[in-house]
Motif scaffolding. Structure first.
Motif, short mmCIF file in Angstrom:
data_model
loop_
_atom_site.label_atom_id
_atom_site.label_comp_id
_atom_site.label_asym_id
_atom_site.label_seq_id
_atom_site.Cartn_x
_atom_site.Cartn_y
_atom_site.Cartn_z
N ILE A 164 0.81 -1.20 0.00
CA ILE A 164 0.00 0.00 0.00
C ILE A 164 0.85 1.27 0.00
O ILE A 164 0.53 2.24 -0.69
CB ILE A 164 -0.97 -0.01 1.21
N LEU A 165 1.96 1.29 0.76
CA LEU A 165 2.78 2.50 0.85
C LEU A 165 3.51 2.80 -0.46
O LEU A 165 3.43 3.94 -0.96
CB LEU A 165 3.76 2.37 2.01
N PRO A 166 4.23 1.82 -1.06
CA PRO A 166 4.87 2.16 -2.35
C PRO A 166 3.86 2.46 -3.45
O PRO A 166 4.11 3.31 -4.31
CB PRO A 166 5.69 0.91 -2.68
N THR A 167 2.71 1.77 -3.44
CA THR A 167 1.69 2.06 -4.45
C THR A 167 1.16 3.47 -4.30
O THR A 167 0.97 4.20 -5.28
CB THR A 167 0.53 1.05 -4.33
N TYR A 168 0.93 3.89 -3.05
CA TYR A 168 0.45 5.26 -2.81
C TYR A 168 1.51 6.28 -3.22
O TYR A 168 1.19 7.32 -3.80
CB TYR A 168 0.10 5.43 -1.34
N SER A 169 2.78 5.96 -2.95
CA SER A 169 3.86 6.89 -3.32
C SER A 169 3.94 7.07 -4.82
O SER A 169 4.09 8.19 -5.32
CB SER A 169 5.19 6.36 -2.78
N VAL A 170 3.81 5.97 -5.56
CA VAL A 170 3.84 6.07 -7.02
C VAL A 170 2.62 6.84 -7.53
O VAL A 170 2.73 7.70 -8.42
CB VAL A 170 3.89 4.66 -7.64
N ALA A 171 1.44 6.56 -6.99
CA ALA A 171 0.22 7.25 -7.41
C ALA A 171 0.30 8.73 -7.12
O ALA A 171 -0.11 9.57 -7.94
CB ALA A 171 -1.00 6.64 -6.72
N ALA A 172 0.85 9.09 -5.96
CA ALA A 172 0.99 10.51 -5.63
C ALA A 172 2.00 11.18 -6.55
O ALA A 172 1.81 12.33 -6.98
CB ALA A 172 1.41 10.66 -4.17
N GLY A 173 3.10 10.47 -6.88
CA GLY A 173 4.09 11.03 -7.78
C GLY A 173 3.56 11.25 -9.18
O GLY A 173 4.02 12.17 -9.89
N LEU A 174 2.60 10.44 -9.60
CA LEU A 174 1.99 10.59 -10.92
C LEU A 174 0.77 11.49 -10.90
O LEU A 174 0.05 11.58 -11.90
CB LEU A 174 1.61 9.21 -11.48
N ASP A 175 0.52 12.14 -9.76
CA ASP A 175 -0.61 13.06 -9.61
C ASP A 175 -1.95 12.37 -9.86
O ASP A 175 -2.82 12.87 -10.58
CB ASP A 175 -0.45 14.27 -10.55
N LEU A 176 -2.11 11.20 -9.25
CA LEU A 176 -3.34 10.42 -9.42
C LEU A 176 -4.27 10.50 -8.22
O LEU A 176 -5.30 9.82 -8.20
CB LEU A 176 -3.00 8.95 -9.68
N LEU A 177 -3.93 11.32 -7.23
CA LEU A 177 -4.78 11.44 -6.06
C LEU A 177 -6.10 12.12 -6.45
O LEU A 177 -6.12 13.06 -7.25
CB LEU A 177 -4.08 12.24 -4.96
N ASN A 178 -7.19 11.64 -5.85
CA ASN A 178 -8.52 12.21 -6.08
C ASN A 178 -8.91 12.19 -7.56
O ASN A 178 -9.52 13.13 -8.08
CB ASN A 178 -8.59 13.65 -5.55
N THR A 179 -8.57 11.11 -8.23
CA THR A 179 -8.97 10.92 -9.62
C THR A 179 -9.47 9.50 -9.81
O THR A 179 -9.14 8.59 -9.03
CB THR A 179 -7.79 11.16 -10.59
N TYR A 180 -10.28 9.31 -10.84
CA TYR A 180 -10.73 7.95 -11.16
C TYR A 180 -9.57 7.08 -11.61
O TYR A 180 -9.56 5.87 -11.34
CB TYR A 180 -11.80 8.00 -12.25
N GLN A 181 -8.59 7.68 -12.28
CA GLN A 181 -7.42 6.91 -12.68
C GLN A 181 -6.68 6.37 -11.46
O GLN A 181 -6.19 5.24 -11.45
CB GLN A 181 -6.47 7.77 -13.52
#
Length: 279
Positions: A127-144
């Motif tokens: 969960i932590l590395p996945t969240y870090s990658v998602a945050a780095g790709l600016d995917l927070l609060n998006t359907y993607q």
């Protein structure tokens, strides 16, 4: 040959009815609770018959909702997430399995087992590395962000691989004689043969995506991106005062409607895909 004995038939039906009652009763109790007023729960006893407040409760749920986001928006968010996960997992898995079975490339078997090993790494572990990658790709609060990090499926890849390995080699040889390209062979032969498996996996993966709680809770901070499962939990956690349980129960009943409709719609294909795969 199985003997048709009335006693055994009666016993079997009785067991099925008892099991059905055990499963249905909590759902019925939640429905009855959703039709009561808020004062009923203060007594600690929920009646067994619906009340006259049903239209009021469900009208409030579908209208103003509960809190800052309406219930219909949470259901829509969950629908987008569940459909995206189900369709994405099937698309990636069936293409991966097709490549592993019908293409010859170095470390083909190793690639499959590396995919299969990921079954031991659920979302909670990474969960932590996945969240870090998602945050780095600016995917927070998006359907993607809700869909892409959980879109890969080793289970679906394994099931499609096992099914493709049962396809007779004569079909591939006939396609080669007709000079069909790999994608033509995949589109015209493999996809039609896999439709029952696709339908069965779609039901399973849709329910998997609909019931997701931890990942949507972490990846979304915007109230407008809240899913229905997370929203129900937020309805229970009330800072001041008691939860409005009739609204919580009514929302839970509405949250069960889309998965139930999907199961009913794909029921014939679901059973056929699990028991009688076409070859």
């Amino acid at each position: 040959m199985i003997e048709n004995r009335p006693v055994f038939t009666f016993f079997a039906h009785a067991v099925l009815l008892v099991g059905l009652a055990i499963v249905i009763f909590p759902i019925y109790l939640a429905f009855v609770a959703s039709t009561q007023d808020s004062s009923t729960f203060l007594g600690g006893v929920v009646p067994l018959l619906p009340s006259s407040h049903m239209l009021e409760t469900y009208g409030r749920i579908l209208g103003s909702g509960f809190g800052s986001i309406p219930v219909w928006r949470m259901i829509a968010n969950s629908m987008v997430m569940a459909l995206g996960i189900a369709i994405g997992k099937i698309a990636i898995s069936i293409i991966s399995a097709f490549a592993i079975v019908y293409f010859r490339f170095p470390f083909r078997t190793l690639a499959f087992w590396l995919i299969f090993i990921t079954l031991m790494l659920p979302v909670e572990v990474r969960i932590l590395p996945t969240y870090s990658v998602a945050a780095g790709l600016d995917l927070l609060n998006t359907y993607q962000g809700l869909i892409l990090p959980v879109i890969a499926s080793a289970t679906a890849t394994f099931l499609f691989r096992q099914f493709f390995m049962t396809i007779p080699d004569e079909l591939l040889e006939a396609a080669l004689l007709d000079r069909a390209s790999p994608m033509q062979f995949f589109k015209d032969i493999m996809l039609p043969l896999s439709r029952t498996n696709i339908a069965a996996l779609f039901v399973i993966l849709f329910i998997y995506g609909w019931n997701q709680y931890l990942w949507p809770l972490i990846i979304t901070t915007d109230q407008n991106m809240t899913t229905i499962v997370v929203g129900i939990k937020q309805m229970v956690n009330v800072a001041d005062g008691d939860p409005q349980w009739q609204l919580v129960m009514g929302t839970a009943i509405l949250a069960m409607v889309p998965p139930v409709l999907v199961v009913l719609f794909f029921q014939r294909w679901f059973i056929k895909g699990l028991t009688e795969p076409e070859k």
